[in-house]
Design a protein around this motif. Structure first.
Motif, short mmCIF file in Angstrom:
data_model
loop_
_atom_site.label_atom_id
_atom_site.label_comp_id
_atom_site.label_asym_id
_atom_site.label_seq_id
_atom_site.Cartn_x
_atom_site.Cartn_y
_atom_site.Cartn_z
N GLY A 108 0.82 -1.20 0.00
CA GLY A 108 0.00 0.00 0.00
C GLY A 108 0.86 1.25 0.00
N SER A 109 0.24 2.36 -0.28
CA SER A 109 0.96 3.63 -0.34
C SER A 109 1.50 4.05 1.02
CB SER A 109 0.05 4.73 -0.89
OG SER A 109 -1.12 4.84 -0.08
N GLN A 157 -6.74 -5.39 1.04
CA GLN A 157 -5.94 -4.16 1.14
C GLN A 157 -5.41 -3.73 -0.22
OE1 GLN A 157 -2.89 -4.01 4.25
NE2 GLN A 157 -1.45 -3.18 2.77
N THR A 158 -4.87 -4.69 -0.97
CA THR A 158 -4.23 -4.39 -2.26
C THR A 158 -4.46 -5.55 -3.22
OG1 THR A 158 -2.47 -3.27 -1.04
CG2 THR A 158 -2.10 -3.62 -3.38
N HIS A 173 -11.01 -2.59 -9.87
CA HIS A 173 -11.37 -1.25 -9.40
C HIS A 173 -12.88 -1.05 -9.43
CE1 HIS A 173 -10.90 3.02 -8.60
NE2 HIS A 173 -11.70 3.28 -9.63
N ASN A 177 -9.82 -0.23 -3.15
CA ASN A 177 -8.73 -1.19 -3.12
C ASN A 177 -7.49 -0.63 -3.80
OD1 ASN A 177 -7.27 -3.70 -4.55
ND2 ASN A 177 -8.26 -4.41 -2.70
N GLU A 178 -6.31 -0.74 -3.14
CA GLU A 178 -5.05 -0.34 -3.78
C GLU A 178 -4.80 -1.28 -4.96
OE1 GLU A 178 -2.86 2.05 -2.98
OE2 GLU A 178 -3.49 2.74 -1.00
N TYR A 219 -5.48 6.13 -10.07
CA TYR A 219 -5.68 5.36 -8.85
C TYR A 219 -4.84 4.09 -8.83
CZ TYR A 219 -8.95 3.17 -12.14
OH TYR A 219 -9.52 2.60 -13.25
N GLN A 227 -1.13 1.98 -9.34
CA GLN A 227 0.32 2.04 -9.45
C GLN A 227 0.72 1.15 -10.63
OE1 GLN A 227 2.87 2.01 -5.88
NE2 GLN A 227 1.02 1.57 -4.71
#
Length: 726
Positions: A169-170, A489-490, A509, A515-516, A536, A538
């Motif tokens: 995550g970020s 989480q991701t 998405h 959600n990451e 949104y 990465q």
């Protein structure tokens, strides 16, 4: 590195004659461009060329194919010369200038070619730096000991670590381990209820176990470089602070949930039964799916080769495929032969006759059973056709046996595999879509970091591979409904096709906008476009990540790890300080602030390593130093481009004799000037500290002087260097 650093600490006598001690790097003449040879202009090779060009290097390329598909715009202009030929041949390497180059990057798609070319290059140039693309770890270690100045990387391992850190995550852009100690990079947004809001200044966050990397203010835009923040700034709501910290122990990280809520909830009996039923159904679909060829858009031959390579670990499947192809050929041949010998029978009858034989019906067909159209009796059937029919029966029996064995293996594997694998996490987990080599490596890293993980793939893994990772096998669209995506989480999408990764990423998405999302790509232009259109997500381009490591290693740096921070790659880089090294003789403060790097480990010969070392350490030959650095910072170290300090400290008053003594010690320790110069300053107040300092260095000196009951303040460096006041 061949640049010479000027000594910063003169002896006391010289300091009294000339108290000005300035960190300067001598350049008698402009250094010649370093020359490198890049062998293989695939995706990684082209990105290596781009990174080396940014370093200011001269790049010569060797490519086997005459037609080169340039993936990056204007990249051809970054290459001095492209030699068409086999990089394993001595004459090709000599024509490329192997005797005059500093390093050779062997990054073709064939590992054997890379290794053989490394041998040829070493024979021609015993001192050249060899950077090889290879996954054979044991062989690579042996070659590094025997060839000298040799380093090998596996692109999958390089990119997997970046994807794994992005999956956290970020809030946690980086994790790495040094000397059995975990270090974590934290991206913390200051909210209204944060205990640091309006209470803590950035200087208060720097401790023996924490260093501030970036401060992004909500009030004004900030630079993405290290140390661009003001130490006296107070954290406000909406600010973001990025820091690195030591961890006493490694625990699963969750920015939103409490430790109690991170525990996995055991599924009910009904949920377990549903999972088993779904898993068995997916397993059955998988068995038959692997009997098909993946004929997709693109190069069919390449697709077939990839499909065949994907079955390398499953020899029974290869046997089943070969048997199926052989039976299909015999079946078609049987239809043709029966139609030729019996033109009076219909096509359907000719179609079913070989089927009966393949299923063991030789006796049924030639033991009194007649065709509907009354063909000649069995004894009148030509002996060649009867022999072929017998062969069909034998081939069919063998194929059925192989098919039964494959089905039995699949059922037993599914039974034991799903029996041993843990249940799917309920919340705060990472979903990995695509369990190829990259996906497996990402999962292994995340499990080492105590992060709950669930995998999705169309093919089940062997029970010995990641046995503690739950997984869902089958159609990916259907599998997304079984992994508790809403509470994840991701999600990391690392399938082999860029378009498929994008499609699934958009599906994820749409199912959970909070959600990451991390998406893997193989093309930089595609990656840049997707990143701009879908902010949104990465979007990480694997060849770019690998190329940055290959290029840095070509200069002699040892890259230990890497992670992605604020749209740039940060490399964990190890140096061994040599007598003529750029860094030799510098304070760590000068290295950190002058090159925009973060020292995270320093070790002197025969001493224990020191994590997050003090800025006051002066480097010596033989020291070991590990830094966090961007590729731009590594370029500056390579070219000895030390930013000049722009501040000075004026000392105005000392409370007593003890303050004078302690103040001189602090000035010597932090600024690096001699003790005699520092004492002269303290007995001649007010006076300027003669050594120009970087802002963070000067601010820390002022804070330490205040603790010693000495008054001082910060001043910008005036034109020319200051002198001591009498």
């Amino acid at each position: 590195m061949v640049f010479v650093a000027k000594t910063l600490l003169e002896d006391d006598a010289d300091a009294e004659r000339d108290p000005i001690v300035t960190p300067q790097l001598q350049h008698p003449s402009k250094p010649e461009k370093a020359m490198f040879i890049v062998c293989g202009l695939g995706s990684i090779g082209q990105n290596c060329v781009a990174v080396l060009h940014q370093y200011g290097a001269k790049v010569i390329a060797i490519e086997l194919n005459q037609t080169i598909d340039w993936e990056l715009p204007n990249l051809a202009e970054s290459v001095e010369t492209v030699h068409i030929g086999d990089c394993r041949k001595a004459n090709v390497l000599e024509s490329a200038g192997i005797h005059h180059c500093r390093g050779v990057l062997l990054v073709t798609d064939n590992e054997r070619t890379n290794t053989e070319a490394a041998f040829a290059a070493r024979l021609l140039n015993p001192n050249v730096r060899l950077v090889v693309r290879s996954s054979k770890q044991n062989l690579n270690q042996l070659l590094s000991k025997n060839l000298g100045s040799f380093v090998a990387f596996e692109p999958i391992d390089l990119s997997a670590s970046a994807f794994a850190f992005a999956a956290l995550g970020s809030d946690v852009p980086g994790f790495f381990k040094l000397e059995d100690q975990w270090l974590r990079v934290v991206n913390r947004e200051i909210r209204q209820d944060d205990r640091w809001r309006d209470r803590r200044q950035l200087k208060d966050l720097t401790t023996s176990s924490r260093r501030v990397l970036l401060h992004l203010s909500a009030a004004a835009p900030s630079s993405q470089q290290f140390y661009s923040w003001d130490a006296d700034a107070t954290l406000m709501a909406g600010d973001t602070v990025v820091y690195i910290e030591l961890l006493d122990r490694l625990v699963g990280y969750s920015p939103q949930l409490s430790p109690e809520s991170q525990q996995q909830i055991k599924p009910t009996t009904q949920q377990r039964q549903s999972q088993k039923t779904s898993a068995a159904s997916s397993q059955r679909r998988r068995v038959f799916r692997h009997l098909r060829f993946p004929i997709l858009n693109g190069n069919i031959k390449q697709k077939l080769i990839q499909f065949w390579q994907s079955t390398a670990q499953y020899q029974t499947r290869r046997v089943a495929i070969i048997c199926g192809l052989a039976v299909s050929v015999l079946w078609c041949l049987g239809i043709v032969l029966y139609r030729l010998h019996y033109p009076q029978i219909s096509l359907a009858e000719a179609f079913y006759a070989p089927v009966v034989l393949l299923l063991g019906g030789y006796g049924d067909l030639f033991g009194g059973v007649r065709f509907v159209s009354e063909p000649p009796p069995a004894e009148e059937v030509p002996w060649g056709l009867r022999l072929f029919s017998l062969g069909l029966t034998l081939a069919g029996t063998a194929f059925v046996g192989v098919l039964y064995a494959l089905l039995t293996e699949a059922l037993l594997t599914a039974k034991f595999q799903f029996k041993n694998r843990p249940p799917i996490p309920k919340q705060n987990h990472v979903v990995i879509i695509g369990l190829g080599r990259v996906g497996q490596r990402i999962a292994a890293i995340l499990q080492d970091l105590k992060q709950p993980v669930v995998g999705i793939d169309s093919t089940a893994l062997e029970s010995s591979i990641l046995p503690q990772m739950p997984m869902v096998v089958g159609n990916i669209s259907e599998a997304l409904t079984q992994v508790n995506l809403a509470q994840a989480q991701t999600t990391v999408v690392v399938l082999g096709d860029d378009m498929e990764n994008l499609e699934i990423g958009l599906m994820v998405h749409a199912a959970n906008p909070h959600n990451e999302l991390v998406i893997r790509t193989q093309d930089q232009l595609f990656s840049n476009n997707v990143a701009q259109l879908f902010p949104y997500a990465q979007v990480l381009c694997a060849p770019v990540l690998s190329a940055e490591v290959f290029a840095a290693a070509a200069y002699g740096e040892n890259i230990l790890s890497l992670f992605h921070l604020n749209h740039q790659t940060i490399l964990v880089t190890e140096y061994t300080i040599e007598p003529e090294d750029t860094l030799n003789g510098l304070l760590l403060a000068e290295v950190a602030y002058g090159f925009d790097v973060v020292p995270v480990l320093h070790q002197r010969s025969q001493s224990s390593p020191n994590l997050l070392p003090s800025d006051d350490v002066r480097l010596e030959a033989g020291d070991r130093l590990i830094l966090l650095a961007s590729t731009q910072s590594l370029q500056r170290i390579e070219h000895a481009e030390l930013k000049p300090p722009g501040w000075q400290v004026q000392v105005t008053q000392a409370l007593n004799q003890d303050a004078i003594f302690e103040g001189a010690n602090e000035i010597t320790r932090i600024s690096g000037c001699s003790i005699s110069t520092a004492r002269q300053i303290m007995i001649s107040l007010p006076a300027l500290v003669p050594t120009p300092l970087y802002k963070h260095q000067a601010q820390r000196l002022i804070r330490n002087l205040q603790k010693a009951r000495v008054t001082a303040h910060l001043m910008p460096l005036q034109d020319g260097l200051p002198s001591l006041q009498e």
